[in-house]
Design a protein around this motif. Structure first.
Motif, PDB file in Angstrom:
ATOM      1  N   ARG A  13      36.249  38.264  72.233  1.00  0.00           N
ATOM      2  CA  ARG A  13      35.852  37.265  73.226  1.00  0.00           C
ATOM      3  C   ARG A  13      35.527  35.964  72.506  1.00  0.00           C
ATOM      4  O   ARG A  13      34.962  35.971  71.407  1.00  0.00           O
ATOM      5  CB  ARG A  13      34.647  37.748  74.028  1.00  0.00           C
ATOM      6  CG  ARG A  13      34.931  39.053  74.731  1.00  0.00           C
ATOM      7  CD  ARG A  13      33.814  39.426  75.667  1.00  0.00           C
ATOM      8  NE  ARG A  13      34.014  38.810  76.970  1.00  0.00           N
ATOM      9  CZ  ARG A  13      33.087  38.776  77.918  1.00  0.00           C
ATOM     10  NH1 ARG A  13      31.898  39.263  77.689  1.00  0.00           N
ATOM     11  NH2 ARG A  13      33.350  38.238  79.085  1.00  0.00           N
ATOM     12  N   THR A  20      38.003  36.278  77.513  1.00  0.00           N
ATOM     13  CA  THR A  20      38.566  37.418  76.798  1.00  0.00           C
ATOM     14  C   THR A  20      39.938  37.042  76.253  1.00  0.00           C
ATOM     15  O   THR A  20      40.761  36.465  76.973  1.00  0.00           O
ATOM     16  CB  THR A  20      38.674  38.631  77.744  1.00  0.00           C
ATOM     17  OG1 THR A  20      37.354  38.978  78.171  1.00  0.00           O
ATOM     18  CG2 THR A  20      39.305  39.820  77.046  1.00  0.00           C
ATOM     19  N   THR A  35      35.984  34.917  81.912  1.00  0.00           N
ATOM     20  CA  THR A  35      35.248  35.969  82.613  1.00  0.00           C
ATOM     21  C   THR A  35      33.912  35.464  83.155  1.00  0.00           C
ATOM     22  O   THR A  35      33.405  35.990  84.134  1.00  0.00           O
ATOM     23  CB  THR A  35      34.974  37.158  81.674  1.00  0.00           C
ATOM     24  OG1 THR A  35      34.254  36.690  80.534  1.00  0.00           O
ATOM     25  CG2 THR A  35      36.265  37.818  81.229  1.00  0.00           C
TER      26      THR A  35
END
Ligand code: FE
Length: 205
Positions: free
Chosen positions: A45, A138, A124
């Motif tokens: 991430r 991500t 996200t």
């Protein structure tokens, strides 16, 4: 203005320089950012901070996807001018295949020239930070393009940013080196490259 915060101290933070790109309904755009970090590895991430005043910001907020192209030390000032000094609201920055622009699987451009890698990611979470939005994303693809050194903010300052001309009259942005030509800097002036306010400019002498 908080007297407990010495901006000179904040300038000591180390950063990279990147072109972040987005695509929305056939429109492509990109801008320069200096904040992109890998924040986790399982899953991979990243977080990026993008200034709200730019068009790229709005596109990412809407489409929830972006690419980050990592600039290397060969990047000329023209790259920063192209992506940093003009707005995607008035200019199509991808009218030509600029800096070897190619589309990745997410239909967003990335740059293959003056870069050493790119990352495709989808958003996200977002955090409203005031001037910027923090996008937590991500990674769906990461590809190495070259073995060159990534450009750092420090390197940019010392080697890419043109030295203000000896006789230039105007104001220089202490953050990024952008030069505003003119006797008086408008009080509401915002640096077109780094979006810092007039208070971060100093007069050229
Ligand atoms: Fe600036």
């Amino acid at each position: 203005m908080n007297e407990n915060i010495n901006k000179e101290a904040l300038f000591k933070l180390s950063y990279g320089l990147f072109v972040i790109t987005a695509s929305d309904e056939g429109k492509d755009n990109g801008c320069i950012i200096n904040t992109c970090i890998q924040a986790a590895e399982n899953p991979e991430r990243i977080v990026v901070a993008v200034n709200k005043s730019g068009y790229t910001h709005d596109m990412i907020l809407k489409t929830r996807k972006f690419n980050v192209s990592m600039l290397d030390e060969s990047a000329p000032m023209a790259v920063f001018e192209h992506f940093g000094f003009q707005s995607g609201k008035s200019v199509n920055k991808f009218q030509t295949a600029v800096y070897g622009a190619k589309k990745s699987e997410n239909e967003v451009y990335y740059l293959t020239e003056h870069t050493n890698a790119y990352i495709s990611a989808y958003v996200t979470d977002t955090v409203d930070l005031g001037s910027h939005t923090l996008f937590i994303a991500t990674v769906v693809k990461a590809e190495k393009l070259a073995d060159t050194n990534s450009v750092t903010y420090d390197y940019y300052f010392k080697n890419i940013k043109p030295a203000p001309a000896a006789k230039a009259k105007g104001w220089v942005c202490k953050i990024c080196g952008y030069v505003y030509e003119g006797e008086e800097l408008p009080a509401d002036f915002i640096c077109p490259l780094c979006k810092h306010p007039a208070s971060d400019f100093e007069k050229l002498i």
